[in-house]
Design a protein around this motif. Structure first.
Motif, mmCIF file in Angstrom:
data_model
loop_
_atom_site.group_PDB
_atom_site.id
_atom_site.type_symbol
_atom_site.label_atom_id
_atom_site.label_comp_id
_atom_site.label_asym_id
_atom_site.label_seq_id
_atom_site.Cartn_x
_atom_site.Cartn_y
_atom_site.Cartn_z
ATOM 1 N N LEU A 54 0.810 -1.227 0.000
ATOM 2 C CA LEU A 54 0.000 0.000 0.000
ATOM 3 C C LEU A 54 0.842 1.275 0.000
ATOM 4 O O LEU A 54 0.377 2.317 -0.450
ATOM 5 N N GLU A 55 2.062 1.187 0.480
ATOM 6 C CA GLU A 55 2.921 2.379 0.506
ATOM 7 C C GLU A 55 3.224 2.895 -0.894
ATOM 8 O O GLU A 55 3.533 4.069 -1.070
ATOM 9 N N PHE A 56 3.131 2.047 -1.910
ATOM 10 C CA PHE A 56 3.343 2.517 -3.279
ATOM 11 C C PHE A 56 2.229 3.456 -3.731
ATOM 12 O O PHE A 56 2.397 4.199 -4.692
ATOM 13 N N LEU A 57 1.081 3.400 -3.049
ATOM 14 C CA LEU A 57 -0.058 4.238 -3.412
ATOM 15 C C LEU A 57 -0.067 5.576 -2.682
ATOM 16 O O LEU A 57 -0.945 6.398 -2.901
ATOM 17 N N LYS A 58 0.902 5.783 -1.803
ATOM 18 C CA LYS A 58 0.953 7.009 -1.004
ATOM 19 C C LYS A 58 2.017 7.961 -1.552
ATOM 20 O O LYS A 58 3.002 7.527 -2.129
ATOM 21 N N PRO A 59 1.845 9.251 -1.327
ATOM 22 C CA PRO A 59 2.736 10.242 -1.942
ATOM 23 C C PRO A 59 3.965 10.621 -1.108
ATOM 24 O O PRO A 59 4.322 11.792 -1.026
ATOM 25 N N TYR A 60 4.628 9.666 -0.486
ATOM 26 C CA TYR A 60 5.806 9.996 0.312
ATOM 27 C C TYR A 60 7.053 9.997 -0.561
ATOM 28 O O TYR A 60 7.159 9.249 -1.529
ATOM 29 N N ALA A 61 8.014 10.824 -0.204
ATOM 30 C CA ALA A 61 9.254 10.943 -0.968
ATOM 31 C C ALA A 61 10.081 9.661 -0.837
ATOM 32 O O ALA A 61 10.186 9.088 0.252
ATOM 33 N N PRO A 62 10.672 9.207 -1.933
ATOM 34 C CA PRO A 62 11.512 8.012 -1.856
ATOM 35 C C PRO A 62 12.777 8.279 -1.050
ATOM 36 O O PRO A 62 13.296 9.391 -1.021
ATOM 37 N N LEU A 63 13.255 7.220 -0.410
ATOM 38 C CA LEU A 63 14.454 7.316 0.428
ATOM 39 C C LEU A 63 15.590 6.487 -0.157
ATOM 40 O O LEU A 63 16.731 6.912 -0.189
ATOM 41 N N GLY A 65 16.022 4.263 -3.641
ATOM 42 C CA GLY A 65 15.398 3.801 -4.880
ATOM 43 C C GLY A 65 13.937 4.230 -4.885
ATOM 44 O O GLY A 65 13.617 5.366 -4.559
ATOM 45 N N PRO A 66 13.032 3.297 -5.199
ATOM 46 C CA PRO A 66 11.606 3.656 -5.198
ATOM 47 C C PRO A 66 10.954 3.553 -3.815
ATOM 48 O O PRO A 66 9.763 3.787 -3.666
ATOM 49 N N PHE A 67 11.730 3.179 -2.802
ATOM 50 C CA PHE A 67 11.183 2.895 -1.478
ATOM 51 C C PHE A 67 11.292 4.099 -0.546
ATOM 52 O O PHE A 67 12.327 4.752 -0.470
ATOM 53 N N ASN A 68 10.208 4.329 0.216
ATOM 54 C CA ASN A 68 10.233 5.381 1.225
ATOM 55 C C ASN A 68 10.562 4.769 2.585
ATOM 56 O O ASN A 68 10.800 3.569 2.699
ATOM 57 N N LEU A 69 10.578 5.600 3.600
ATOM 58 C CA LEU A 69 10.915 5.132 4.941
ATOM 59 C C LEU A 69 9.979 4.022 5.404
ATOM 60 O O LEU A 69 10.400 3.045 6.019
ATOM 61 N N PHE A 70 8.696 4.145 5.083
ATOM 62 C CA PHE A 70 7.728 3.154 5.542
ATOM 63 C C PHE A 70 7.923 1.813 4.842
ATOM 64 O O PHE A 70 7.669 0.761 5.432
ATOM 65 N N HIS A 71 8.384 1.824 3.599
ATOM 66 C CA HIS A 71 8.733 0.568 2.926
ATOM 67 C C HIS A 71 9.836 -0.149 3.715
ATOM 68 O O HIS A 71 9.776 -1.369 3.920
#
Length: 96
Positions: A54-63, A65-71
């Motif tokens: 579901l994190e791919f559907l949210k607008p958080y900045a990547p950290l 590659g394509p993954f954000n902190l929550f990933h």
């Protein structure tokens, strides 16, 4: 409000968690010893995987590659669950 179409992430997550709760309750009814020994790890595994997707559907900045902190946090939760599920179940001695 702002005219930007969004996925109903909270609704999807609620549905997954309701299905997970139903599955865990059924497991508790059918095999209570297994559920008590492994239920939390299974919950962590399902929750971590669900949130990772579901994190791919949210607008958080990547950290990374394509993954954000929550990933990354969800990946750590899935890794924790995998380790816990591979550990042998400790049997408590029976009381006299």
């Amino acid at each position: 409000g702002d005219g930007v179409p969004r996925w109903p992430v909270a609704l999807i997550e609620s549905g997954v968690m309701a299905a997970t709760a139903a599955g865990l309750l059924l497991w508790l009814r059918l095999r209570p010893e297994g559920m008590l020994a492994r239920g939390f790890a299974v919950f962590c595994l399902v929750y971590g995987m669900e949130r990772f997707i579901l994190e791919f559907l949210k607008p958080y900045a990547p950290l990374a590659g394509p993954f954000n902190l929550f990933h990354l946090l969800c990946a750590a939760l899935v890794a924790y669950a995998a380790v816990q599920l591979r550990r042998p179940v400790r049997r408590e001695p029976a009381l006299a």
